[in-house]
Design a protein around this motif. Structure first.
Motif, PDB file in Angstrom:
ATOM      1  N   VAL A 144       0.842  -1.198   0.000  1.00 46.85           N
ATOM      2  CA  VAL A 144       0.000   0.000   0.000  1.00 46.85           C
ATOM      3  C   VAL A 144       0.875   1.245   0.000  1.00 46.85           C
ATOM      4  O   VAL A 144       1.817   1.355   0.777  1.00 46.85           O
ATOM      5  N   THR A 145       0.534   2.188  -0.896  1.00 47.92           N
ATOM      6  CA  THR A 145       1.280   3.446  -0.999  1.00 47.92           C
ATOM      7  C   THR A 145       0.319   4.607  -0.808  1.00 47.92           C
ATOM      8  O   THR A 145      -0.729   4.676  -1.467  1.00 47.92           O
ATOM      9  N   LEU A 146       0.669   5.522   0.091  1.00 47.56           N
ATOM     10  CA  LEU A 146      -0.175   6.684   0.340  1.00 47.56           C
ATOM     11  C   LEU A 146      -0.029   7.692  -0.797  1.00 47.56           C
ATOM     12  O   LEU A 146       1.080   8.074  -1.167  1.00 47.56           O
ATOM     13  N   ASN A 147      -1.179   8.133  -1.322  1.00 52.60           N
ATOM     14  CA  ASN A 147      -1.182   9.163  -2.359  1.00 52.60           C
ATOM     15  C   ASN A 147      -1.467  10.541  -1.777  1.00 52.60           C
ATOM     16  O   ASN A 147      -0.746  11.498  -2.035  1.00 52.60           O
ATOM     17  N   SER A 148      -2.510  10.638  -0.977  1.00 56.08           N
ATOM     18  CA  SER A 148      -2.870  11.927  -0.375  1.00 56.08           C
ATOM     19  C   SER A 148      -3.837  11.680   0.772  1.00 56.08           C
ATOM     20  O   SER A 148      -4.449  10.613   0.880  1.00 56.08           O
ATOM     21  N   LEU A 149      -3.985  12.703   1.622  1.00 57.42           N
ATOM     22  CA  LEU A 149      -4.968  12.619   2.701  1.00 57.42           C
ATOM     23  C   LEU A 149      -5.400  14.011   3.110  1.00 57.42           C
ATOM     24  O   LEU A 149      -4.714  15.003   2.823  1.00 57.42           O
ATOM     25  N   SER A 150      -6.535  14.077   3.768  1.00 52.58           N
ATOM     26  CA  SER A 150      -7.057  15.334   4.297  1.00 52.58           C
ATOM     27  C   SER A 150      -7.979  14.979   5.453  1.00 52.58           C
ATOM     28  O   SER A 150      -8.064  13.809   5.858  1.00 52.58           O
ATOM     29  N   ASN A 151      -8.675  15.959   5.996  1.00 47.82           N
ATOM     30  CA  ASN A 151      -9.629  15.672   7.056  1.00 47.82           C
ATOM     31  C   ASN A 151     -10.775  14.789   6.582  1.00 47.82           C
ATOM     32  O   ASN A 151     -11.493  14.210   7.399  1.00 47.82           O
ATOM     33  N   ASN A 152     -10.954  14.712   5.252  1.00 52.20           N
ATOM     34  CA  ASN A 152     -12.101  13.991   4.709  1.00 52.20           C
ATOM     35  C   ASN A 152     -11.746  12.777   3.853  1.00 52.20           C
ATOM     36  O   ASN A 152     -12.637  12.122   3.332  1.00 52.20           O
TER      37      ASN A 152
ATOM     38  N   THR B 226     -17.304  18.628  -0.426  1.00 49.86           N
ATOM     39  CA  THR B 226     -17.225  17.202  -0.742  1.00 49.86           C
ATOM     40  C   THR B 226     -17.172  16.989  -2.248  1.00 49.86           C
ATOM     41  O   THR B 226     -16.369  16.207  -2.760  1.00 49.86           O
ATOM     42  N   TRP B 227     -18.049  17.702  -2.969  1.00 52.44           N
ATOM     43  CA  TRP B 227     -18.066  17.563  -4.432  1.00 52.44           C
ATOM     44  C   TRP B 227     -16.722  17.987  -5.029  1.00 52.44           C
ATOM     45  O   TRP B 227     -16.198  17.324  -5.933  1.00 52.44           O
ATOM     46  N   ASN B 228     -16.188  19.093  -4.538  1.00 50.71           N
ATOM     47  CA  ASN B 228     -14.907  19.585  -5.068  1.00 50.71           C
ATOM     48  C   ASN B 228     -13.769  18.602  -4.783  1.00 50.71           C
ATOM     49  O   ASN B 228     -12.876  18.408  -5.617  1.00 50.71           O
ATOM     50  N   LEU B 229     -13.802  17.979  -3.607  1.00 47.44           N
ATOM     51  CA  LEU B 229     -12.766  17.007  -3.269  1.00 47.44           C
ATOM     52  C   LEU B 229     -12.842  15.789  -4.188  1.00 47.44           C
ATOM     53  O   LEU B 229     -11.822  15.311  -4.703  1.00 47.44           O
ATOM     54  N   LEU B 230     -14.048  15.292  -4.420  1.00 50.25           N
ATOM     55  CA  LEU B 230     -14.216  14.160  -5.337  1.00 50.25           C
ATOM     56  C   LEU B 230     -13.739  14.515  -6.737  1.00 50.25           C
ATOM     57  O   LEU B 230     -13.099  13.710  -7.411  1.00 50.25           O
ATOM     58  N   ARG B 231     -14.053  15.730  -7.152  1.00 47.75           N
ATOM     59  CA  ARG B 231     -13.648  16.154  -8.495  1.00 47.75           C
ATOM     60  C   ARG B 231     -12.123  16.216  -8.605  1.00 47.75           C
ATOM     61  O   ARG B 231     -11.552  15.800  -9.607  1.00 47.75           O
ATOM     62  N   ARG B 232     -11.456  16.727  -7.566  1.00 44.18           N
ATOM     63  CA  ARG B 232      -9.988  16.788  -7.583  1.00 44.18           C
ATOM     64  C   ARG B 232      -9.384  15.394  -7.605  1.00 44.18           C
ATOM     65  O   ARG B 232      -8.424  15.121  -8.334  1.00 44.18           O
ATOM     66  N   LEU B 233      -9.926  14.501  -6.800  1.00 45.99           N
ATOM     67  CA  LEU B 233      -9.403  13.144  -6.755  1.00 45.99           C
ATOM     68  C   LEU B 233      -9.585  12.420  -8.084  1.00 45.99           C
ATOM     69  O   LEU B 233      -8.763  11.584  -8.471  1.00 45.99           O
ATOM     70  N   SER B 234     -10.645  12.747  -8.795  1.00 46.59           N
ATOM     71  CA  SER B 234     -10.916  12.068 -10.069  1.00 46.59           C
ATOM     72  C   SER B 234      -9.954  12.480 -11.168  1.00 46.59           C
ATOM     73  O   SER B 234      -9.872  11.816 -12.204  1.00 46.59           O
TER      74      SER B 234
ATOM     75  N   SER C  31     -24.816  14.586  -9.867  1.00 46.67           N
ATOM     76  CA  SER C  31     -24.020  15.274 -10.894  1.00 46.67           C
ATOM     77  C   SER C  31     -22.532  14.992 -10.735  1.00 46.67           C
ATOM     78  O   SER C  31     -21.823  14.783 -11.728  1.00 46.67           O
ATOM     79  N   ILE C  32     -22.058  14.977  -9.491  1.00 53.93           N
ATOM     80  CA  ILE C  32     -20.629  14.759  -9.286  1.00 53.93           C
ATOM     81  C   ILE C  32     -20.248  13.331  -9.660  1.00 53.93           C
ATOM     82  O   ILE C  32     -19.156  13.091 -10.215  1.00 53.93           O
ATOM     83  N   LEU C  33     -21.129  12.362  -9.406  1.00 49.90           N
ATOM     84  CA  LEU C  33     -20.843  10.992  -9.826  1.00 49.90           C
ATOM     85  C   LEU C  33     -20.768  10.902 -11.341  1.00 49.90           C
ATOM     86  O   LEU C  33     -19.898  10.207 -11.888  1.00 49.90           O
ATOM     87  N   ASP C  34     -21.655  11.605 -12.008  1.00 46.45           N
ATOM     88  CA  ASP C  34     -21.634  11.601 -13.471  1.00 46.45           C
ATOM     89  C   ASP C  34     -20.379  12.268 -13.993  1.00 46.45           C
ATOM     90  O   ASP C  34     -19.732  11.767 -14.923  1.00 46.45           O
ATOM     91  N   ASP C  35     -19.999  13.400 -13.388  1.00 43.85           N
ATOM     92  CA  ASP C  35     -18.804  14.127 -13.830  1.00 43.85           C
ATOM     93  C   ASP C  35     -17.538  13.289 -13.630  1.00 43.85           C
ATOM     94  O   ASP C  35     -16.593  13.379 -14.426  1.00 43.85           O
ATOM     95  N   CYS C  36     -17.502  12.515 -12.565  1.00 43.89           N
ATOM     96  CA  CYS C  36     -16.312  11.719 -12.234  1.00 43.89           C
ATOM     97  C   CYS C  36     -16.378  10.296 -12.779  1.00 43.89           C
ATOM     98  O   CYS C  36     -15.487   9.490 -12.513  1.00 43.89           O
ATOM     99  N   ASN C  37     -17.437   9.986 -13.528  1.00 40.79           N
ATOM    100  CA  ASN C  37     -17.620   8.640 -14.094  1.00 40.79           C
ATOM    101  C   ASN C  37     -17.574   7.559 -13.008  1.00 40.79           C
ATOM    102  O   ASN C  37     -16.891   6.547 -13.134  1.00 40.79           O
ATOM    103  N   LEU C  38     -18.313   7.802 -11.940  1.00 37.62           N
ATOM    104  CA  LEU C  38     -18.384   6.861 -10.831  1.00 37.62           C
ATOM    105  C   LEU C  38     -19.771   6.225 -10.766  1.00 37.62           C
ATOM    106  O   LEU C  38     -20.770   6.835 -11.157  1.00 37.62           O
ATOM    107  N   HIS C  39     -19.811   4.985 -10.265  1.00 35.66           N
ATOM    108  CA  HIS C  39     -21.067   4.259 -10.143  1.00 35.66           C
ATOM    109  C   HIS C  39     -21.261   3.837  -8.696  1.00 35.66           C
ATOM    110  O   HIS C  39     -20.315   3.441  -8.015  1.00 35.66           O
TER     111      HIS C  39
END
Length: 397
Positions: A29-37, A68-76, A114-122
């Motif tokens: 396991v390799t850490l990529n990033s972390l935050s409070n969320n 939350t939406w912005n964080l998901l978008r950045r991670l994607s 919308s954020i799931l659609d933007d990030c192509n997540l299911h």
């Protein structure tokens, strides 16, 4: 003490938040990033591609849910790879994810969708009890919500085709735990075969490709023409059926941009894009209808279905020269030569979306371009009834 070699933790903020991720093999396991969320890592499993796993805690303050939406978008935006996000999203995807109390704010539902659609997540479907969080509001009322879930992208879905998510009901917390089992399925290498898409029939270029193939290959067999045509169609067709989503989004973007404008050019553009959008939706519907299990899996039809249809009224077994009831008229009908109308009628009685045979062509293909290829098809059928031979590489549906 608890048998794990690696661990990452994010401290709680007061009575909320707090994340922890633990694993047994620290080299995997390799850490990529972390935050409070979130905690985002790359996991390496022997014999498989690496994949990303993100432990997630959605912003509990609804006024700050956009974070939350912005964080998901950045991670994607990270390099594309199999990806799973799991944890408390602190949001629902629809009103059915909540029972009791007031309706969930629609703008938050729409934001999450919308954020799931933007990030192509299911959203990975879960087994077990429907809700993962509860709160009592008195002796006779209780609010239950599905806040905890797993989100996956297409790559992870392909790698873990039978991944299973279970909502575990026994917990001392107000949140029930969720349990994700990857259930790795070994991929079997298969050869991709050409399959004609009936959605292409709405494209003028498809007709041109087909007609050019026939006109440029006069004298060749029906099989040869089909093979040549399928090679060209396969290369061209990927651009049509492979980008429905992009085409739909582009149309919507243009329509949104000009909507409300009153000048003639804008109204004309809006009308054109609206018509184009309807056409794309129609093609997409045909594309998925052709894959419907009701049609594709009901019968494994190849060559036989055409001939069952064409011989329904002329049971020609070997060489029939005499009927037991001496019905000479019926006998004569059975022994008549095949004609073009009979072949065409048999073909056009078939559903255009029926599954193709080994040549990859659907009934819709033969029906649509009958005026160009009909003579070739009739000749093949006549040959079959004359000498009992038939090219195994053709389906003729």
């Amino acid at each position: 003490m608890i048998g794990f070699e690696g661990a990452i933790a994010v401290e709680a903020r007061g009575h909320s938040g707090g994340l922890a991720m633990l694993w047994k093999n620290k080299e995997k396991v390799t850490l990529n990033s972390l935050s409070n969320n979130h905690i985002d890592v790359t996991v390496e499993v022997h014999g498989l591609h690496k994949f990303r796993l993100t432990g997630f805690y959605g912003e509990p303050n609804r006024a700050k849910r956009y974070e939350t939406w912005n964080l998901l978008r950045r991670l994607s935006t990270e390099p594309l790879s199999p990806w799973c996000i799991i944890g408390n999203m602190n949001n629902v995807l629809n009103q059915l994810d909540k029972r009791g109390g007031r309706l969930y704010p629609n703008h938050l539902i729409q934001g999450f969708q919308s954020i799931l659609d933007d990030c192509n997540l299911h959203d990975l479907a879960s087994e077990g009890y429907q809700f993962t969080w509860e709160r009592s509001c008195g002796p006779d009322e209780r609010i239950e919500i599905k806040l905890d879930r797993a989100l996956i992208n297409d790559s992870l879905m392909a790698q873990f085709a039978e991944a299973k998510l279970t909502n575990l009901e026994i917990s001392t917390s107000d949140h029930d735990p969720i349990f994700l089992e990857p259930m790795v399925v070994t991929n079997v290498i298969s050869v991709a075969h050409f399959r004609f898409e009936n959605a292409w029939l709405k494209e003028p270029m498809c007709k041109k490709i087909m007609e050019d193939t026939w006109h440029m290959n006069q004298g060749k067999t029906l099989q040869d023409k089909i093979v040549i045509c399928s090679v060209v169609l396969q290369k061209w067709g990927k651009e049509i059926t492979g980008c429905f989503k992009n085409c739909i989004n582009q149309c919507k973007m243009i329509m949104k941009m000009v909507k409300g404008r009153t000048d003639a050019n804008s109204r004309k553009l809006y009308k054109e894009e609206s018509k184009k959008l309807k056409e794309i939706y129609s093609q997409q519907e045909i594309f998925w209808r052709q894959r419907s299990k009701q049609l594709w899996l009901r019968e494994g039809d190849q060559n036989s279905k055409f001939f069952h249809s064409s011989t329904k009224m002329r049971r020609k077994i070997n060489h029939i020269t005499f009927l037991a009831n001496n019905a000479d008229v019926q006998n004569s009908v059975l022994l008549d030569d095949i004609d073009t109308k009979e072949v065409k009628d048999a073909l056009f009685h078939m559903h255009p979306d029926k599954s193709p045979g080994s040549d990859g062509m659907s009934p819709g293909f033969y029906q649509k371009y009958w005026s160009t290829m009909g003579e070739d098809v009739v000749n093949v059928v006549k040959k079959f009834f004359a000498n009992g031979t038939f090219d195994k590489h053709l389906s003729i549906l």
